[in-house]
Write an enzyme that holds these catalytic residues in place. Structure first.
Site, PDB file in Angstrom:
ATOM      1  N   LYS A 279      32.438  38.606  53.482  1.00  0.00           N
ATOM      2  CA  LYS A 279      33.798  38.653  54.436  1.00  0.00           C
ATOM      3  C   LYS A 279      33.217  38.679  55.681  1.00  0.00           C
ATOM      4  CE  LYS A 279      37.608  38.795  51.716  1.00  0.00           C
ATOM      5  NZ  LYS A 279      38.267  37.964  51.197  1.00  0.00           N
ATOM      6  N   LYS A 362      35.140  21.833  43.082  1.00  0.00           N
ATOM      7  CA  LYS A 362      35.498  22.567  41.868  1.00  0.00           C
ATOM      8  C   LYS A 362      37.021  22.458  41.648  1.00  0.00           C
ATOM      9  CE  LYS A 362      35.374  27.245  41.998  1.00  0.00           C
ATOM     10  NZ  LYS A 362      36.066  28.195  40.871  1.00  0.00           N
ATOM     11  N   LYS A 365      42.337  27.304  41.638  1.00  0.00           N
ATOM     12  CA  LYS A 365      43.631  27.540  41.856  1.00  0.00           C
ATOM     13  C   LYS A 365      44.211  27.458  43.382  1.00  0.00           C
ATOM     14  CE  LYS A 365      43.295  30.773  39.264  1.00  0.00           C
ATOM     15  NZ  LYS A 365      42.901  31.531  38.032  1.00  0.00           N
TER      16      LYS A 365
HETATM   17  P1  ADP Z   1      39.910  30.030  40.375  1.00  0.00           P
HETATM   18  O1  ADP Z   1      38.882  29.425  41.334  1.00  0.00           O
HETATM   19  O2  ADP Z   1      40.777  29.007  39.990  1.00  0.00           O
HETATM   20  O3  ADP Z   1      40.934  30.996  41.015  1.00  0.00           O
HETATM   21  P2  ADP Z   1      38.855  31.953  38.982  1.00  0.00           P
HETATM   22  O4  ADP Z   1      37.764  32.441  40.027  1.00  0.00           O
HETATM   23  O5  ADP Z   1      39.782  32.877  38.652  1.00  0.00           O
HETATM   24  O6  ADP Z   1      39.360  30.741  39.242  1.00  0.00           O
HETATM   25  O7  ADP Z   1      38.080  31.655  37.802  1.00  0.00           O
HETATM   26  C1  ADP Z   1      37.719  32.590  36.569  1.00  0.00           C
HETATM   27  C2  ADP Z   1      36.520  32.179  35.610  1.00  0.00           C
HETATM   28  O8  ADP Z   1      36.874  30.806  35.266  1.00  0.00           O
HETATM   29  C3  ADP Z   1      35.161  32.150  36.423  1.00  0.00           C
HETATM   30  O9  ADP Z   1      34.520  33.227  36.433  1.00  0.00           O
HETATM   31  C4  ADP Z   1      34.558  30.916  35.887  1.00  0.00           C
HETATM   32  O10 ADP Z   1      33.731  31.439  35.047  1.00  0.00           O
HETATM   33  C5  ADP Z   1      35.669  30.206  35.438  1.00  0.00           C
HETATM   34  N1  ADP Z   1      36.007  28.687  36.181  1.00  0.00           N
HETATM   35  C6  ADP Z   1      36.781  28.778  37.378  1.00  0.00           C
HETATM   36  N2  ADP Z   1      36.591  27.489  37.919  1.00  0.00           N
HETATM   37  C7  ADP Z   1      35.873  26.837  37.204  1.00  0.00           C
HETATM   38  C8  ADP Z   1      35.675  25.429  37.243  1.00  0.00           C
HETATM   39  N3  ADP Z   1      36.136  24.513  37.798  1.00  0.00           N
HETATM   40  N4  ADP Z   1      34.860  25.127  36.033  1.00  0.00           N
HETATM   41  C9  ADP Z   1      34.204  25.810  35.129  1.00  0.00           C
HETATM   42  N5  ADP Z   1      34.579  26.985  35.112  1.00  0.00           N
HETATM   43  C10 ADP Z   1      35.714  27.706  36.007  1.00  0.00           C
END
Ligand code: ADP
Ligand code: TRP
Length: 506
Positions: A279, A362, A365
């Site tokens: 940050k 990637k 959300k």
């Molecule tokens: P987002 O980026 O959608 O908010 P999170 O950070 O909540 O996702 O991710 C929770 C878990 O899901 C991560 O620790 C990771 O292991 C998995 N994850 C998130 N995005 C991906 C992706 N694009 N491909 C594979 N695994 C993912």
């Protein structure tokens, strides 16, 4: 050898009024194999240890998840000499092969029954043969001649566990974002978790809602996110018999321990933590960084250390936090004596990040380039239909590229009809299929793949009482362990004394 056969031994037990039954099994020399075969864990097994003492031999019966405190045993057995019988001594004394020891050994002077045995209604132990075992009603064991109950056993810490198949894991998931689960989360986090829960002996899994407060400060958002996550993970099939599933905020001991750990954590250690450093590097004004973010790793250390897990499975971004946990736990142990087990990082194979529907970054959300698992059908259809494909393909009759095309990446990973996938790929490369058909088939494949989970999700959503009960039961189990650990911490740091009346509510 004077080996009595199992039948005779069983008759002898009947005579002594020891209720039991014989369990037949394949030839196993290892306790672990027998227990696994009988679907039991170490706490349901018992072994007989023979010791040489001042006045001959004694037998000690302890649970298989316990070790014997030798000093305590010396006192209880009133002996100065205490050595474990060698295999040779064992055989010539009992007429049995080492490893097949029975609980009742008539040749010993005394039999010491460790107290922990009686916490179980039944325990399973050797029968004198490697093809059967005996399951005993523990309350009858006191009927064995010359037996007494002693308090000499203690539960091995999980890290002492000789056997790799017996370990506990703990992990948390932060309900940030929207708590919605997308196919990237499913492949990268949910599937590996479901695998892990099968392998581990014990799993603690919690929703880290207090951690989410660093970024979510809207009541409705917090409630929605937590609900989405809880419903999603339950719908994916968490085995709540094995997994202790709970909300972090239901266990006040997490924050209590955090506040104690604050005092033994050097500032410099926390200043090096990524979450905070990132940050700062991204130009956030230090004034805008809240203390929650700053002390995030200490709360995480508390989350972990309360439960003594062997392993913490986390992704790369969280590894530093586990190292900090080990440091903090180590400082505490050094200051106050061994209290916490220092866990290892569970080396999760980092699955390649699933590409988002924008075909660029990637799936995430926050980038709104995802396909949700539990959204309404029309939303999922829209997400699939908006997916980026091969930009060089203008008409359905143009030959297209399959590799690196997100829609085919998803097909390969989620469409269980492999023939259909092959057929679509061939036609795509030849230019005999329209994008819309490939997408429609992906949409249908996703609905098929998650049919059961989606149904369960909807059912659970209409049954908040059931969810509440599940979380209540998880919290009760977690609290039991957390209170036990915190009593030890309170004791060690000196805030309990002869005047204190504090105890944790059950
Ligand atoms: P987002 O980026 O959608 O908010 P999170 O950070 O909540 O996702 O991710 C929770 C878990 O899901 C991560 O620790 C990771 O292991 C998995 N994850 C998130 N995005 C991906 C992706 N694009 N491909 C594979 N695994 C993912
Ligand atoms: N910080 C973790 C994450 O965002 C979640 C978490 C909180 C956690 N406490 C934990 C993970 C303890 C493992 C162990 O992913």
């Amino acid at each position: 050898m004077i080996e009595l056969n199992v039948k005779e031994y069983s008759n002898k037990l009947k005579e002594l009024n020891v209720d039991h039954y014989v369990v037949e099994h394949p030839y196993f020399k290892e306790v672990e194999d027998v227990l696994n075969y009988c679907k039991l864990t170490f706490e349901n097994g018992a072994s007989t240890l023979i010791f040489k003492v001042d006045y001959g031999y004694i037998a000690v019966i302890r649970r298989d998840d316990c070790k014997v405190n030798l000093e305590k045993l010396k006192k209880a057995a009133k002996t100065t000499l205490l050595t474990m019988a060698t295999n040779k001594e064992f055989s010539s004394l009992t007429g049995l092969e080492p490893g097949s020891a029975r609980i009742y050994i008539p040749q010993v002077v005394k039999t010491f029954l460790d107290k922990k045995i009686f916490e179980k209604k039944y325990v399973q132990a050797g029968s004198g043969s490697f093809t059967s075992s005996i399951n005993y009603k523990t309350s009858d064991l006191i009927n064995l001649p010359n037996s007494t109950i002693v308090d000499v056993g203690f539960i091995k810490s999980a890290s002492d566990s000789i056997l790799k198949s017996h370990y506990s894991i703990l992990t948390g998931i932060t309900p940030s974002g929207s708590g919605e689960v997308h196919i990237g989360n499913y492949l990268g986090a949910v599937v590996p978790f479901l695998e892990l829960q099968k392998q581990a002996d014990k799993v603690y899994f919690f929703i880290a809602d207090l951690h989410a407060l660093t970024t979510i400060q809207k009541r409705d958002e917090m409630q929605r996110n937590v609900e989405n996550l809880v419903l999603s993970y339950l719908a994916f099939g968490i085995d709540t018999n094995k997994v202790v599933f709970y909300r972090q905020s239901d266990i006040p001991q997490h924050t209590e321990l955090q506040s104690i750990l604050n005092n033994i954590t050097p500032l410099s250690l926390i200043k090096r933590a990524h979450a905070y450093k990132d940050k700062l590097q991204k130009g956030t004004n230090p004034e805008d960084i809240n203390m929650g973010l700053f002390s995030y790793p200490i709360l995480m250390a508390a989350d972990i250390l309360l439960y003594d897990p062997d392993y913490v499975p986390v992704g790369d971004d969280q590894k530093q936090h586990i190292e900090i946990t080990r440091d903090v736990g180590g400082f505490f142990n050094k200051t106050y004596g061994k209290t916490f087990n220092l866990p290892d990082i569970f080396n999760m194979k980092e699955s390649a990040r699933l590409i988002g529907t924008d075909g660029k970054r990637k799936m995430s959300k926050s980038l709104n380039n995802y396909i949700a698992v539990f959204a309404e059908e029309k939303i999922i259809r829209k997400q699939v239909m908006s997916c980026f494909t091969d930009p060089n393909r203008i008409k359905a009759t143009d030959p297209g590229r399959v590799d690196g095309n997100p829609i085919f990446t998803y097909h390969r990973l989620l469409n269980d009809d492999k023939k259909e996938v092959k057929d679509l790929e061939n036609r795509y490369e030849k230019g005999t299929v329209a994008d819309v058909e490939v997408k429609e088939k992906l949409f249908q494949a996703i609905l098929t793949k998650f049919k059961k989970e989606r149904e369960l999700y909807s059912q659970l959503k209409t049954n908040p009482e059931r969810i509440k009960m599940i979380l209540q039961s998880g919290a009760a189990k977690a609290r039991l362990q957390a209170s036990k650990k915190m009593m030890e911490v309170r004791e060690k740091i000196g805030i309990t004394n002869k005047y204190s009346s504090f105890s944790y509510e059950k």
